[in-house]
Design an enzyme around this catalytic site. Structure first.
Site, PDB file in Angstrom:
ATOM      1  N   ARG A 100       2.430 -11.273  10.153  1.00 13.59           N
ATOM      2  CA  ARG A 100       3.721 -10.614  10.191  1.00 13.59           C
ATOM      3  C   ARG A 100       4.705 -11.740   9.636  1.00 13.59           C
ATOM      4  O   ARG A 100       5.913 -11.423   9.540  1.00 13.59           O
ATOM      5  CB  ARG A 100       4.041 -10.565  11.705  1.00 13.59           C
ATOM      6  CG  ARG A 100       3.263  -9.602  12.521  1.00 13.59           C
ATOM      7  CD  ARG A 100       2.849  -8.182  11.630  1.00 13.59           C
ATOM      8  NE  ARG A 100       1.694  -8.184  10.962  1.00 13.59           N
ATOM      9  CZ  ARG A 100       1.227  -7.282  10.121  1.00 13.59           C
ATOM     10  NH1 ARG A 100       2.051  -6.364   9.719  1.00 13.59           N
ATOM     11  NH2 ARG A 100       0.349  -7.594   9.369  1.00 13.59           N
TER      12      ARG A 100
ATOM     13  N   ASP B 218      -3.826   7.141   5.073  1.00  7.77           N
ATOM     14  CA  ASP B 218      -3.260   5.613   5.278  1.00  7.77           C
ATOM     15  C   ASP B 218      -3.867   5.215   6.618  1.00  7.77           C
ATOM     16  O   ASP B 218      -4.469   5.965   7.369  1.00  7.77           O
ATOM     17  CB  ASP B 218      -1.850   5.825   5.470  1.00  7.77           C
ATOM     18  CG  ASP B 218      -1.050   4.445   5.595  1.00  7.77           C
ATOM     19  OD1 ASP B 218      -1.847   3.529   5.026  1.00  7.77           O
ATOM     20  OD2 ASP B 218      -0.177   4.221   5.930  1.00  7.77           O
ATOM     21  N   GLU B 219      -3.876   3.861   6.545  1.00 11.84           N
ATOM     22  CA  GLU B 219      -4.389   3.245   7.763  1.00 11.84           C
ATOM     23  C   GLU B 219      -5.665   3.752   8.264  1.00 11.84           C
ATOM     24  O   GLU B 219      -6.245   4.013   9.408  1.00 11.84           O
ATOM     25  CB  GLU B 219      -3.696   3.379   9.158  1.00 11.84           C
ATOM     26  CG  GLU B 219      -2.204   2.920   8.532  1.00 11.84           C
ATOM     27  CD  GLU B 219      -2.146   1.400   8.664  1.00 11.84           C
ATOM     28  OE1 GLU B 219      -3.090   0.887   8.842  1.00 11.84           O
ATOM     29  OE2 GLU B 219      -0.835   0.977   8.640  1.00 11.84           O
TER      30      GLU B 219
ATOM     31  N   GLN C  29      -7.325  -5.356   9.815  1.00 10.64           N
ATOM     32  CA  GLN C  29      -6.394  -4.979  10.808  1.00 10.64           C
ATOM     33  C   GLN C  29      -6.870  -3.731  11.795  1.00 10.64           C
ATOM     34  O   GLN C  29      -5.936  -3.222  12.104  1.00 10.64           O
ATOM     35  CB  GLN C  29      -5.070  -4.525  10.027  1.00 10.64           C
ATOM     36  CG  GLN C  29      -4.537  -5.647   9.141  1.00 10.64           C
ATOM     37  CD  GLN C  29      -3.393  -5.421   8.427  1.00 10.64           C
ATOM     38  OE1 GLN C  29      -2.272  -5.385   9.267  1.00 10.64           O
ATOM     39  NE2 GLN C  29      -3.476  -5.071   7.190  1.00 10.64           N
TER      40      GLN C  29
ATOM     41  N   LYS D  55       0.695  -1.212  -0.048  1.00 14.73           N
ATOM     42  CA  LYS D  55       0.187   0.040   0.025  1.00 14.73           C
ATOM     43  C   LYS D  55       0.678   1.316   0.133  1.00 14.73           C
ATOM     44  O   LYS D  55       0.626   2.248  -0.700  1.00 14.73           O
ATOM     45  CB  LYS D  55      -0.864   0.057   1.191  1.00 14.73           C
ATOM     46  CG  LYS D  55      -0.265   0.166   2.634  1.00 14.73           C
ATOM     47  CD  LYS D  55      -1.323   0.014   3.677  1.00 14.73           C
ATOM     48  CE  LYS D  55      -0.573   0.185   5.083  1.00 14.73           C
ATOM     49  NZ  LYS D  55       0.132   1.382   5.391  1.00 14.73           N
ATOM     50  N   THR D  56       2.131   1.147   0.578  1.00 14.00           N
ATOM     51  CA  THR D  56       2.730   2.398   0.616  1.00 14.00           C
ATOM     52  C   THR D  56       3.351   2.688  -0.793  1.00 14.00           C
ATOM     53  O   THR D  56       3.396   4.088  -0.979  1.00 14.00           O
ATOM     54  CB  THR D  56       3.984   2.404   1.593  1.00 14.00           C
ATOM     55  OG1 THR D  56       3.672   1.698   2.922  1.00 14.00           O
ATOM     56  CG2 THR D  56       4.784   3.453   1.818  1.00 14.00           C
TER      57      THR D  56
END
Length: 675
Positions: free
Chosen positions: A608, A218-219, A249, A32-33
């Site tokens: 993770r 973002d987020e 998330q 996504k970044t």
């Protein structure tokens, strides 16, 4: 022109779409970044939007810093001039600074940290409600939640229904009045104040809508009500909005995050386009299959399935251990063995857990095996309340104009200088354009305060002035010790610590700080330098800053961190320990029926892992001095059973477990012999 060729088809579509508001549903590890940074570059290079009209907001300074660096690399020198890439709170701070007069603040306003705010609330509650400190945390959290939900003190008073809600609302009103008197804001005000400004002042809103013409968030699943409204105000009726988020998330409901904000977007922006990023670039197919399988047990507004082209990978291991000590030993010895056998680095391993207290057993084992580790989220020495208190006194010794230090220590320990006195002192100091400390000595103070209050403030000022004089002209260390004894700080700790042992430990930290000052001065005298108290305290403040920077160093250490803290990170080999009912999911979540968030936390933990994932639990666990039998976590049963190797589900004897441990140790000895 910015190069989008490295993006996959869905990423490419998201980066180029500018015809309306866009929601990018970005699964864990889906890049996504890259999408956000390339979209910013695309807006600048291909769409002709000036960088200073673009803002990207996220939740951590680290994420904002990384994003800005990547945009600068993409658009070249000067191309990103004026671009805003910041946290929500930094954006809010910027807005307040530019709208000081309308917001009702003066230049140089302070941002108070959580402990400073807690002290104000403690004093308000002690004066207004005779509270002895039992409810301070509850009230502080409640005020924070009210601010996050855009509820002002006036509104809180109107809607309060129970005596407790009324007490919280009344404390909130006085607390907010005092912040204004101090020309200060708390962390939540950095979002609340700009949002209310936009709601109540059309000219301010128009000015900021003209400045920010394209907004990227973002987020988004971590936004609270206040942040959501701030975004809505800034975007207005225009289409210049891209939000990136993942409802699976969302793990911060306890601090106000509302995953339903993703669903609200469809209502508030009817032309919203949805693009899903489902290709994961981090984990093996089996790990992703397990994550999908677990999270499918939650209801969903948006459906998605993570997938990977990295192959299926190793099975997920579930390890049943005899007790929590055996669990820690198993994990520690496996890390050593895997490192030696496969040539891994220690930094390739992460041990995740639900609560900070779970780190102790694994820490002890790693220490005994001399394995280096980094404990994330552990409190800095300078972050401890007792150190912040004494540093507050030391800061005021060397800088009487340090109002934040004054506010921290004026009632620590309590001096019967109430909130009203501090409020009037603050108003007087602001009117006179002087510091709070200087205001205590002015004759005009007698016009605004009762004689008793003036006397208490003057006595405090004179006492501190005497300590300061001794610190500069005589023995600074003796002056600091005199200060600590004069205020009976040890007695204050005994009153405000959970146990005498805790108070003793905290007092040891204070004397360690004093010894640090003494050592600095002694060391300087040995080489013929003269070090003042000012030099010593300045070096301590610098040491605090360096300690915080060192926490970001990438050394070769096993990483120990909570599941919450692991979000956004990735490791080749992950262990999640304590996979038991009442630990994961947590007992509070079971009782409050908020299992869905715990399942999302499990999903975060699984995703993770890049190559291997091991889940451990103890048949018996020692807590609160007693050993109790446990039940394995329901989340283990939700994994696709054909993808897991469940060791120890059938009971093994103590002899068999001992034999397995001996085999591991023999294997380690054999490998060491080869070196």
């Amino acid at each position: 022109m910015v190069d989008l060729s490295q993006l996959n088809p869905r990423q490419h579509e998201a980066a180029k779409y500018i015809d309306g508001p866009l929601l990018v549903l970005a699964g864990a590890g889906s890049g996504k970044t890259s999408v956000i940074t390339r979209k910013i570059a695309y807006l600048i290079d291909a769409c002709g939007i000036k960088a200073h009209h673009i803002a990207a907001v996220t939740f951590t300074n680290k994420a904002a810093r990384e994003m800005k660096e990547r945009v600068n690399a993409l658009v070249g020198k000067g191309g990103a001039k004026g671009l805003t890439v910041s946290t929500f709170h930094n954006l809010g701070l910027n807005i307040i600074r530019h709208e000081l007069k309308t917001a009702g603040y003066k230049s140089g306003f302070s941002i108070l940290d959580q402990d400073d705010c807690k002290n104000i609330i403690r004093d308000v509650m002690h004066r207004e409600h005779g509270d002895d400190g039992d409810m301070i945390e509850l009230v502080q959290n409640s005020i924070s939640n009210l601010k996050n939900d855009l509820i002002t003190p006036e509104h809180a008073l109107q809607v309060a229904q129970s005596p407790q809600e009324m007490m919280i609302a009344q404390t909130y009103a006085v607390y907010q009045r005092m912040l204004k008197a101090y020309n200060a804001v708390d962390f939540d005000d950095l979002i609340l104040v700009p949002t209310l400004l936009f709601r109540d002042h059309a000219d301010v809103l128009a000015r900021w809508q003209k400045k920010i013409r394209y907004l990227l968030v973002d987020e988004y699943q971590d936004t609270n009500t206040s942040q959501y409204e701030l975004v809505k105000f800034l975007v207005g009726q225009r289409s210049g909005l891209t939000v990136v988020g993942d409802d699976d998330q969302s793990i911060y409901a306890w601090r106000g995050a509302r995953p339903e904000n993703l669903a609200l977007l469809k209502k508030d922006f009817p032309t919203l386009k949805l693009i899903k990023l489902e290709q994961n670039y981090r984990s093996t197919g089996l790990i992703l299959h397990a994550a999908n399988h677990v999270i499918d047990n939650n209801p969903h507004e948006f459906e998605k399935k993570l997938w990977s082209d990295k192959g299926y990978g190793d099975p997920i291991r579930i390890l049943k251990c005899r007790n929590d000590e055996a669990e820690a030993e198993r994990v520690a010895t496996e890390i050593i063995e895997r490192r030696m056998r496969y040539g891994c680095s220690y930094r390739d391993f992460a041990v995740l857990y639900r609560g900070n207290h779970q780190s102790r057993a694994i820490e002890m084992k790693l220490q005994s095996f001399q394995v280096p580790y980094k404990l994330s989220g552990g409190q800095s020495f300078f972050g401890r309340n007792e150190i912040k208190d004494i540093m507050g006194y030391l800061r005021l010794l060397i800088n009487p104009s340090d109002d934040a230090a004054f506010l921290r220590i004026i009632n620590t320990p309590r001096r019967e200088i109430g909130p009203t006195t501090i409020e009037k002192l603050s108003e007087y100091a602001a009117m006179r354009g002087t510091s709070l400390m200087s205001a205590t000595t002015e004759m005009g103070l007698e016009q605004v305060l009762m004689p008793k209050a003036v006397d208490r403030l003057r006595r405090f000022g004179q006492w501190l002035e005497g300590i300061t004089r001794n610190a500069y002209t005589d023995d600074p260390v003796a002056a600091i010790k005199e200060l600590i004894n004069d205020i009976d700080y040890e007695g204050w700790l005994l009153q405000n610590s959970g146990t005498p042992h805790q108070a003793e430990r905290r007092m040891k930290n204070v004397w360690f700080l004093v010894d640090s000052v003494a050592k600095m001065i002694d060391k300087a005298e040995e080489v013929g330098d003269e070090v003042t108290i000012e030099d010593a305290v300045g070096k301590l403040v610098l040491r605090d800053m360096l300690e915080q920077q060192e926490q970001e160093d990438e050394n070769d250490q096993v990483q120990l961190l909570t599941l919450h803290a692991s979000k956004g990170l990735e490791y080749p080999h992950v262990y999640i320990i304590g996979m038991e009912e009442e630990l994961m999911p947590h007992r509070n979540s079971i009782e409050a029926n908020t299992i869905e968030e715990e399942r999302r936390l499990m999903y975060v933990g699984i995703t993770r892992a890049k190559r291997t994932l091991s889940l451990t639990y103890a048949a018996k666990r020692r807590q609160y001095g007693e050993t109790a039998s446990t039940t394995h976590s329901r989340f283990l049963d939700e994994l696709p059973q054909k993808d897991v190797e469940w060791e120890g589900k059938t009971e093994t004897s103590a002899e068999e477990q001992k034999q397995r441990g001996q085999e591991t140790l023999n294997s380690l000895k054999g490998m060491l012999a080869d070196f």
